[in-house]
Write a protein that holds these residues in place. Structure first.
Motif, PDB file in Angstrom:
ATOM      1  N   THR A 138       0.824  -1.206   0.000  1.00 43.07           N
ATOM      2  CA  THR A 138       0.000   0.000   0.000  1.00 43.07           C
ATOM      3  C   THR A 138       0.861   1.259   0.000  1.00 43.07           C
ATOM      4  O   THR A 138       0.610   2.201  -0.764  1.00 43.07           O
ATOM      5  N   ARG A 198       1.128   3.785  -3.363  1.00 45.91           N
ATOM      6  CA  ARG A 198       0.956   5.242  -3.303  1.00 45.91           C
ATOM      7  C   ARG A 198       2.108   5.954  -3.998  1.00 45.91           C
ATOM      8  O   ARG A 198       1.901   6.903  -4.767  1.00 45.91           O
ATOM      9  N   ASN A 199       3.347   5.500  -3.739  1.00 48.65           N
ATOM     10  CA  ASN A 199       4.504   6.119  -4.393  1.00 48.65           C
ATOM     11  C   ASN A 199       4.409   5.989  -5.914  1.00 48.65           C
ATOM     12  O   ASN A 199       4.679   6.942  -6.652  1.00 48.65           O
ATOM     13  N   ALA A 246       1.673   5.515  -7.654  1.00 51.85           N
ATOM     14  CA  ALA A 246       0.530   6.293  -8.120  1.00 51.85           C
ATOM     15  C   ALA A 246       0.880   7.771  -8.295  1.00 51.85           C
ATOM     16  O   ALA A 246       0.321   8.450  -9.166  1.00 51.85           O
ATOM     17  N   ASN A 270      -6.161  -0.266  -3.070  1.00 51.14           N
ATOM     18  CA  ASN A 270      -6.712   1.022  -3.493  1.00 51.14           C
ATOM     19  C   ASN A 270      -7.782   1.535  -2.534  1.00 51.14           C
ATOM     20  O   ASN A 270      -7.957   2.754  -2.372  1.00 51.14           O
ATOM     21  N   LEU A 272      -5.865   3.313   0.054  1.00 53.14           N
ATOM     22  CA  LEU A 272      -5.393   4.594  -0.474  1.00 53.14           C
ATOM     23  C   LEU A 272      -6.528   5.609  -0.534  1.00 53.14           C
ATOM     24  O   LEU A 272      -6.341   6.785  -0.203  1.00 53.14           O
ATOM     25  N   GLN A 273      -7.689   5.158  -0.932  1.00 57.53           N
ATOM     26  CA  GLN A 273      -8.839   6.054  -1.037  1.00 57.53           C
ATOM     27  C   GLN A 273      -9.211   6.642   0.319  1.00 57.53           C
ATOM     28  O   GLN A 273      -9.579   7.822   0.422  1.00 57.53           O
ATOM     29  N   GLU A 322      -7.293   7.480   2.572  1.00 64.92           N
ATOM     30  CA  GLU A 322      -6.345   8.547   2.905  1.00 64.92           C
ATOM     31  C   GLU A 322      -6.368   9.674   1.875  1.00 64.92           C
ATOM     32  O   GLU A 322      -5.518  10.573   1.907  1.00 64.92           O
ATOM     33  N   CYS A 357      -5.757   9.400  -1.354  1.00 67.42           N
ATOM     34  CA  CYS A 357      -4.673   9.230  -2.318  1.00 67.42           C
ATOM     35  C   CYS A 357      -5.201   8.707  -3.654  1.00 67.42           C
ATOM     36  O   CYS A 357      -6.242   8.042  -3.706  1.00 67.42           O
ATOM     37  N   SER A 358      -4.459   8.974  -4.713  1.00 68.37           N
ATOM     38  CA  SER A 358      -4.817   8.457  -6.028  1.00 68.37           C
ATOM     39  C   SER A 358      -4.653   6.939  -6.039  1.00 68.37           C
ATOM     40  O   SER A 358      -3.773   6.400  -5.353  1.00 68.37           O
ATOM     41  N   TYR A 410      -3.685   3.131  -7.390  1.00 66.99           N
ATOM     42  CA  TYR A 410      -2.659   2.473  -8.209  1.00 66.99           C
ATOM     43  C   TYR A 410      -3.325   1.899  -9.449  1.00 66.99           C
ATOM     44  O   TYR A 410      -4.336   1.202  -9.361  1.00 66.99           O
TER      45      TYR A 410
END
Length: 298
Positions: free
Chosen positions: A59, A63-64, A66, A108, A111-112, A114, A116-117, A119
């Motif tokens: 995860t 993020r990196n 993405a 994802n 990520l969502q 937080e 974040c975009s 992957y």
């Protein structure tokens, strides 16, 4: 066409090995490469996150990746450890997208939460070495050499992560690599071959088995010296820390003076492109790089 990358400098190059950050900037400018630094990127974890949770490692590094994907650019790093970790995550998630899409959805979803975009698996992860060999190309690199490093004998130290963490290694053989040696030849230096060039530097052991770590590093340095090397060159700042920054401690464990300069890959290549040594942070090393510069008449 100008080469352009989303630049992931990693942690060590912004701290203990600031000269790597400095020399990468100098080299890419000399080559006309544009770097867009990923200021919001986080530490890749250096392989430690997965000891607690594979999902955590995936995860964080999704993020990196993405962040690079949002720029529609390949992710470029000059750290072998970052390449190994982020490249491995990218491979794993791309495979999961075909075989276990629910796992990518889980990543994802985190990520969502937080903001974040997601992957997407739409880009690639490249080490600076692969960019030099594959994108710039050895012929183009050779054409930009203005200061041949004639007479300089260089011992490549690939280390572990660059070669063997990913299933598919671009441009090289994980057990008999030649890419760094090919770069050496292109810039006019002479490659030195020795047994330890593809082995671990010992850094992962240094926090809990210090003497064993330093014996590993010292053994590699001894082999390179015995093979006639004027310097070691590494694509990994963690290897650089164990081989250069800790070389005085390594000498005490080994019971002998070593004194072998250890250069970062972009420092060596940038020298051949005519970049002044003072712009490459060569004065920041623990083992003096003066013998290398003197051999080159600088």
């Amino acid at each position: 066409m100008t080469l352009k990358y989303a630049y992931f400098p990693g942690c060590v190059a912004q701290g203990a090995c600031r000269e790597l950050y400095q020399s990468t900037r100098a080299l890419t400018q000399a080559l006309g490469i544009e770097l867009i630094e990923l200021k919001k990127a986080s530490c890749c974890g250096s392989g430690t996150f997965k000891e607690d949770s594979q999902l955590l490692e995936d995860t964080v590094n999704a993020r990196n990746i993405a962040l690079a994907e949002s720029l529609n650019l390949p992710l470029l790093t000059h750290c072998s450890t970052c390449q190994g970790v982020i490249g491995r995550v990218d491979e794993r998630l791309k495979k999961a997208g075909e075989q276990r899409p629910e796992y990518v959805d889980q990543v994802n979803g985190l990520l969502q939460k937080e903001g974040c975009s997601p992957y997407k698996g739409s880009t690639t992860v490249l080490h600076l070495l692969w960019a030099l060999v594959g994108d710039v190309g050895l012929e183009n690199l050779q054409a930009k050499v203005t200061r041949k490093l004639s007479g300089l004998k260089c011992a490549a130290f690939y280390g572990c992560y660059l070669l063997r963490t990913q299933e598919h290694l671009p441009y090289d053989d994980p057990y008999d690599p030649q890419s760094m040696e090919n770069v050496f030849r292109v810039v006019g230096a002479t490659p030195v071959m020795y047994r330890g060039r593809t082995q671990c530097c010992g850094w992962p052991l240094s926090s809990y088995a210090t003497d064993q770590s330093f014996h590993m590093a010292g053994g590699h340095i001894q082999e390179a010296i015995a093979a006639g090397a004027d310097c070691m060159v590494t694509p990994c700042p963690l290897c650089h820390l164990n081989l250069d920054s800790r070389q005085p401690e390594v000498e005490r464990v080994m019971g002998q003076k070593l004194g072998l300069p250890v250069l970062h890959l972009p420092q060596l290549v940038a020298l051949a492109l005519g970049v002044p040594p003072k712009e490459l942070g060569l004065d920041r090393h623990i083992v003096s790089t003066r013998p290398v510069l003197e051999k080159l008449g600088l």
